[in-house]
Design an enzyme around this catalytic site. Structure first.
Site, PDB file in Angstrom:
ATOM      1  N   HIS A 320     -11.059   6.175  -0.071  1.00  0.00           N
ATOM      2  CA  HIS A 320     -11.785   5.288   0.843  1.00  0.00           C
ATOM      3  C   HIS A 320     -11.085   5.375   2.197  1.00  0.00           C
ATOM      4  O   HIS A 320      -9.867   5.216   2.280  1.00  0.00           O
ATOM      5  CB  HIS A 320     -11.748   3.857   0.312  1.00  0.00           C
ATOM      6  CG  HIS A 320     -12.720   2.946   0.981  1.00  0.00           C
ATOM      7  ND1 HIS A 320     -12.596   2.572   2.294  1.00  0.00           N
ATOM      8  CD2 HIS A 320     -13.842   2.345   0.522  1.00  0.00           C
ATOM      9  CE1 HIS A 320     -13.604   1.769   2.606  1.00  0.00           C
ATOM     10  NE2 HIS A 320     -14.379   1.621   1.545  1.00  0.00           N
ATOM     11  N   ARG A 340     -16.951  -1.701   9.194  1.00  0.00           N
ATOM     12  CA  ARG A 340     -17.472  -0.721  10.166  1.00  0.00           C
ATOM     13  C   ARG A 340     -18.985  -0.852  10.304  1.00  0.00           C
ATOM     14  O   ARG A 340     -19.540  -0.647  11.369  1.00  0.00           O
ATOM     15  CB  ARG A 340     -17.106   0.700   9.718  1.00  0.00           C
ATOM     16  CG  ARG A 340     -15.662   1.075  10.036  1.00  0.00           C
ATOM     17  CD  ARG A 340     -15.287   2.404   9.425  1.00  0.00           C
ATOM     18  NE  ARG A 340     -15.083   2.299   7.992  1.00  0.00           N
ATOM     19  CZ  ARG A 340     -15.393   3.227   7.104  1.00  0.00           C
ATOM     20  NH1 ARG A 340     -15.958   4.345   7.503  1.00  0.00           N
ATOM     21  NH2 ARG A 340     -15.155   3.048   5.815  1.00  0.00           N
TER      22      ARG A 340
HETATM   23  O1  MEZ Z   1     -19.318   1.225  -3.028  1.00  0.00           O
HETATM   24  C1  MEZ Z   1     -18.195   0.998  -2.601  1.00  0.00           C
HETATM   25  O2  MEZ Z   1     -17.213   1.690  -2.889  1.00  0.00           O
HETATM   26  C2  MEZ Z   1     -18.009  -0.115  -1.638  1.00  0.00           C
HETATM   27  C3  MEZ Z   1     -19.158  -1.002  -1.443  1.00  0.00           C
HETATM   28  C4  MEZ Z   1     -16.858  -0.259  -1.010  1.00  0.00           C
HETATM   29  C5  MEZ Z   1     -16.658  -1.021   0.233  1.00  0.00           C
HETATM   30  O3  MEZ Z   1     -16.251  -0.416   1.214  1.00  0.00           O
HETATM   31  O4  MEZ Z   1     -16.921  -2.213   0.269  1.00  0.00           O
END
Ligand code: MEZ
Length: 536
Positions: A320, A340
């Site tokens: 992420h 974001r």
């Molecule tokens: O689907 C995901 O991983 C998600 C919604 C994560 C996030 O950034 O909130």
């Protein structure tokens, strides 16, 4: 006194200096060629050191993260145990392994279909990545959108590698999943007239992210857990499954559990099994921190692989883009993409924008890593480098109070450590978030092993090699429900024969023949953070 160091504050001054000029700026997206180059040079999936080629099992010859390979080719927890498979502790129609969103959705449907269902889990009901999901769940249920549009977005984001039948199931069932959750009681964010509030995520061409502030997963888990309880489905906690069982026809026919209290093994006989064990973030691939739940150690992949189920895209890992890089107390935790999507920009140490804030996750993570490691535009944070996520922009764009209303969890998390994200930007760096790959299934959620169904993050193929935001909360509901319905249906036709664990011995023999030394005990079940120090 500021929570930031002096060097950080110096760089933060650059962010503040350029803020007004960045507001409303048009930011170009990377071209297809630029994306490809970025990924090859900077995405951790392209690091040779991070992977090992498997020497045994259905995916022999394919590469997977070294930490996963050690477990896939590890030594079964039950290898040296004497377990009497004639002594059945539990006998059910459908056994569900895992008690997150996918396991709960499966249990609800299987129970409604009339099956005798049991959930087993290594921690407690709801201790799962579902609970940690923040930003929302995608579904094409607005007038300007369609499942076909959703399909195209996810297919492009997944590098055109998504299995078409699985992706079709996901997007076609999206609106039904939202409806199902709403009727069960999930409190999605709504406008005053009752319409759902929806936003963009990385790689989406329409606003289709439905959210419950920034605790969407917790709200969904609250509701599906309640329904499991209401339906009277038994949940066996602190009892991880450690190995699957087959009968003499070769069908999957149950599992061995480890009772944490007594440290004894227990035998569950089942007509069908649903694997809903979740992800692998706690294996900390390539030393990355993780946004994942404590129990995310890939157990389902290990058990299924040893029993002969092929995996797909097990080398495609999602980092992420915005994990917490500072302060230390929340290092690696998720800063939702929603930050974001409602206006915060990614900015380097000189206060410059270097990418569109909503590139797909693999590209965004690679771009952040390049900015820090190759361009020297990072900010020193703890033992590493980081970039700024300019959160005060959100309130400049949408007005005072937006942060408290739309991302209250983020606000609270940082306030605890003296950082007010309404006034100060925050430091981020990619964190290990999701396994894009997993166990291969068909559109009825059944794996290549008859009798073994799979749902949730343990599945591979739905998202290709890069999942878009919000498609995971969707897949746990869509494929959880399909798995529950199909496993209950299949159970009606089956009578289980004599149980065996022959595949465990056969796998062990394969390892020996390949000259693989006795490896790590697997599945791992829980991560170890004592660094050699035993807990007292
Ligand atoms: O689907 C995901 O991983 C998600 C919604 C994560 C996030 O950034 O909130």
């Amino acid at each position: 006194m500021s929570a930031f160091t002096e060097d950080m504050l110096k760089s933060m001054a650059n962010v503040e200096r350029t803020r007004a000029s960045r507001m409303g700026a048009t930011i170009e997206r990377f071209s297809a060629e630029e994306k490809e180059e970025l990924l090859k040079e900077f995405h951790p999936d392209y690091s040779e050191k991070g992977f090992k080629v498997l020497e045994v099992g259905p995916n022999k010859g394919e590469k997977v993260p070294v930490e996963l390979a050690a477990l896939l080719e590890g030594k079964s927890i039950v290898a040296d145990a004497k377990i009497d498979l004639e002594k059945i502790d539990y006998d059910v129609d459908v056994l569900i392994i895992g008690a997150g969103g996918a396991g709960a959705a499966a249990a609800i449907e299987a129970k409604k279909a009339g099956a005798n269902v049991m959930i087993v889990t290594k921690l407690r009901m709801g201790d799962a990545n579902t609970m940690m999901a923040e930003g929302g769940i995608q579904a094409a249920d607005k007038a300007n959108d369609s499942p076909a549009q959703h399909y195209l977005d996810a297919f492009g984001g997944g590098h055109y590698k998504n299995i078409p039948e699985l992706l079709e199931q996901l997007v076609v069932n999206g609106p039904l999943a939202i409806d199902w959750l709403s009727k069960l009681g999930v409190m999605f964010d709504k406008e005053a007239d009752g319409t759902m509030v929806t936003t963009h995520g990385g790689g989406t061409s329409r606003k289709r992210m439905h959210a419950c502030a920034d605790y969407s997963g917790a709200e969904i888990m609250r509701v599906v857990r309640d329904e499991v309880v209401n339906l009277g489905v038994p949940v066996l906690e602190f009892s991880p499954a450690v190995e699957l069982l087959k009968d003499e026809t070769g069908r999957i026919a149950g599992a061995i559990l480890l009772d944490y209290d007594s440290q004894e093994f227990q035998v569950v006989k089942a007509k069908t099994v649903i694997m809903a064990t979740g992800g692998a973030g706690r294996l900390h691939y390539q030393g990355f921190p993780t946004s994942n739940h404590y129990g995310a150690t890939a157990d389902g992949l290990i058990m299924a692989y040893r029993a002969g189920a092929p995996l797909i895209y097990a080398d495609a890992i999602q980092y992420h883009p915005t994990g917490v890089a500072y302060p230390a107390q929340i290092y690696g935790a998720l800063v939702t993409e929603k930050v974001r999507s409602i206006g915060a920009q990614l900015v380097n140490s000189d206060g410059e924008i270097f990418m569109h804030p909503l590139e797909t996750r693999d590209v965004a993570a690679a771009s952040i890593i390049r900015e820090c490691k190759a361009r020297g535009k990072g900010v020193k944070a703890l033992d590493g480098v980081a970039l700024w996520l300019d959160t005060p922009l959100i309130e400049m764009l949408h007005g005072e109070g937006t942060i408290a209303k739309r991302i209250p969890g983020m606000l609270r998390m940082y306030l605890k450590f003296g950082i007010d994200i309404r006034k100060e930007p925050i430091l981020i760096f990619p964190t290990l978030h999701y396994q894009n790959g997993g166990i291969l299934i068909d559109s009825k959620a059944e794996s290549k092993l008859p009798g073994l169904f799979v749902a949730g993050e343990a599945v591979g193929g739905i998202h290709g090699t890069n999942r878009l935001m919000g498609n995971s909360l969707l897949d746990i509901i869509v494929f959880g429900r399909i798995a529950g319905t199909e496993a209950a249906k299949a159970a009606k036709e089956i009578s289980v024969g004599k149980l065996n664990m022959d595949h465990v011995a056969a796998f062990e023999a394969e390892l020996k023949a390949a000259g693989i030394a006795e490896g790590e005990s697997s599945p791992k079940l829980l991560p170890v953070y004592t660094h050699g120090r035993e807990a007292r």
